[in-house]
Design a protein around this motif. Sequence first.
Motif, PDB file in Angstrom:
ATOM      1  N   MET A 238      24.227  54.778   4.064  1.00  0.00           N
ATOM      2  CA  MET A 238      23.833  53.479   4.595  1.00  0.00           C
ATOM      3  C   MET A 238      22.825  53.754   5.699  1.00  0.00           C
ATOM      4  SD  MET A 238      26.029  50.275   6.151  1.00  0.00           S
ATOM      5  CE  MET A 238      26.553  51.068   7.681  1.00  0.00           C
ATOM      6  N   LEU A 239      21.596  53.266   5.508  1.00  0.00           N
ATOM      7  CA  LEU A 239      20.556  53.411   6.512  1.00  0.00           C
ATOM      8  C   LEU A 239      20.675  52.259   7.496  1.00  0.00           C
ATOM      9  CD1 LEU A 239      17.578  54.197   4.105  1.00  0.00           C
ATOM     10  CD2 LEU A 239      19.156  55.820   5.182  1.00  0.00           C
ATOM     11  N   VAL A 240      20.572  52.551   8.783  1.00  0.00           N
ATOM     12  CA  VAL A 240      20.713  51.525   9.819  1.00  0.00           C
ATOM     13  C   VAL A 240      19.411  51.444  10.596  1.00  0.00           C
ATOM     14  CG1 VAL A 240      22.095  50.673  11.736  1.00  0.00           C
ATOM     15  CG2 VAL A 240      23.168  52.094   9.965  1.00  0.00           C
ATOM     16  N   PHE A 241      18.800  50.256  10.589  1.00  0.00           N
ATOM     17  CA  PHE A 241      17.526  50.024  11.270  1.00  0.00           C
ATOM     18  C   PHE A 241      17.743  49.158  12.509  1.00  0.00           C
ATOM     19  CE2 PHE A 241      16.644  50.883   6.870  1.00  0.00           C
ATOM     20  CZ  PHE A 241      15.474  51.635   6.864  1.00  0.00           C
ATOM     21  N   ASP A 242      16.904  49.353  13.510  1.00  0.00           N
ATOM     22  CA  ASP A 242      16.956  48.590  14.760  1.00  0.00           C
ATOM     23  C   ASP A 242      15.832  47.567  14.734  1.00  0.00           C
ATOM     24  OD1 ASP A 242      16.868  47.618  17.328  1.00  0.00           O
ATOM     25  OD2 ASP A 242      16.903  49.581  18.313  1.00  0.00           O
ATOM     26  N   ASN A 243      16.176  46.273  14.667  1.00  0.00           N
ATOM     27  CA  ASN A 243      15.129  45.254  14.544  1.00  0.00           C
ATOM     28  C   ASN A 243      14.425  44.949  15.861  1.00  0.00           C
ATOM     29  OD1 ASN A 243      16.888  43.636  15.986  1.00  0.00           O
ATOM     30  ND2 ASN A 243      17.022  42.014  14.459  1.00  0.00           N
TER      31      ASN A 243
END
Length: 285
Positions: A238-243
Motif C-alpha cells: 500500500m503506497l501512502v501519499f501526502d496530499n
Amino acid sequence: MNTDEFEEGLKALRPRLHRYCARMTGSSVDGEDVLQDALVKALQARGQGAVVENLGGWLLRIAHNTCLDFLRQRSRSPVVPLTEDMGAAKLPDDEIVMVGFQTFLQLPELQRCAVILKDVLGHTVEEIAAIADCTPAAAKSALQRGRAALRQLAGRTDATRLPLLSHGDRKKMTAYVRLFQMGDFDAIRDLLAEDVKLDLVNRLKLEGRQEISRYFTGYAQVTKWRFAFGAVEGRPAMLVFDNTSPMDKPAHFVLLEWRADRIIAIRDFLFASYALEAVDWVRLG
C-alpha cells in the motif's frame, strides 16, 4: 559514553546506516532487516562491555559484516568481470544517491562497500579499509574499479520489478487499500488475525489484535494521507501519499503478510522515510 548517549547515537545514525545496508543488500526492505539485526548485535556488544570510541565507524563495521552474512546466506551477490583500463571518476553526488539499489548489488562486495562508504557516506580510504578489514591499497583499488563499473551500470535502464500475484492475492490487497481510502477501519480490524504483528519501523512493535487496533486510530485522525495499491521492490504494497506535498512519489509504504484471508503481519514505514531513497516502486491498477 553512557547508555542514553549510546542509544541517542544509534537513533541519529540509523538513516545513514540504512543507506549503507540498502545498497549493500540491493533492497531497501532487506536493508532495514539487516540494519535491525546489526543494531541488535551492537546493543548486545555494548551490554557485554564493548568499548566504543568512534560510534559511527564501529556501527558501520557491524553493519558491514551483517550485510556480508546476509548476502552469503542468500547467495545473492554476483561476480562482475571488470577490465583494468576503465576510468575511475565518481558519479556526481546527485546522481549516485539516485542509483537504484539493485545496481549496487551488481558490484562485487568490496567494490560495493568502497563506493558506498566513499561516494555516498563520505568516508576516507583509510576508514574504508578499517571497516572492510582490508589494506588501504585494496580499498583504493576497489573504489576505483567500483566507480568505473557503477558508471557503466548506472546508464542501463532496468524494468521495474512487478509482483507475481494470484487473482486472490491481488483482490485481498486491493480490498485492504480500498478500505483505507474509504476510512472503514472497523472493517480493516475485522481482517486481523488474533496473533497479528505490527512493525512500525523505527518506532515500535506490537502484537495481538487488540493491541494493534489502536494503530488504525492514528490513520483515522490524519486527513492528509492518500492511499494506492502498488509494489515496492517487487512486493505488493500500500503506497501512502501526502496530499500536502508533491505527490510524485509516496511518503511511505506498508507491507502485509496474510494467512488465508487474515492479516498476520503489518510492516509500516511511516517513521522510516529514509527507506524511500532510490527505492524501486510502482503504482498498480
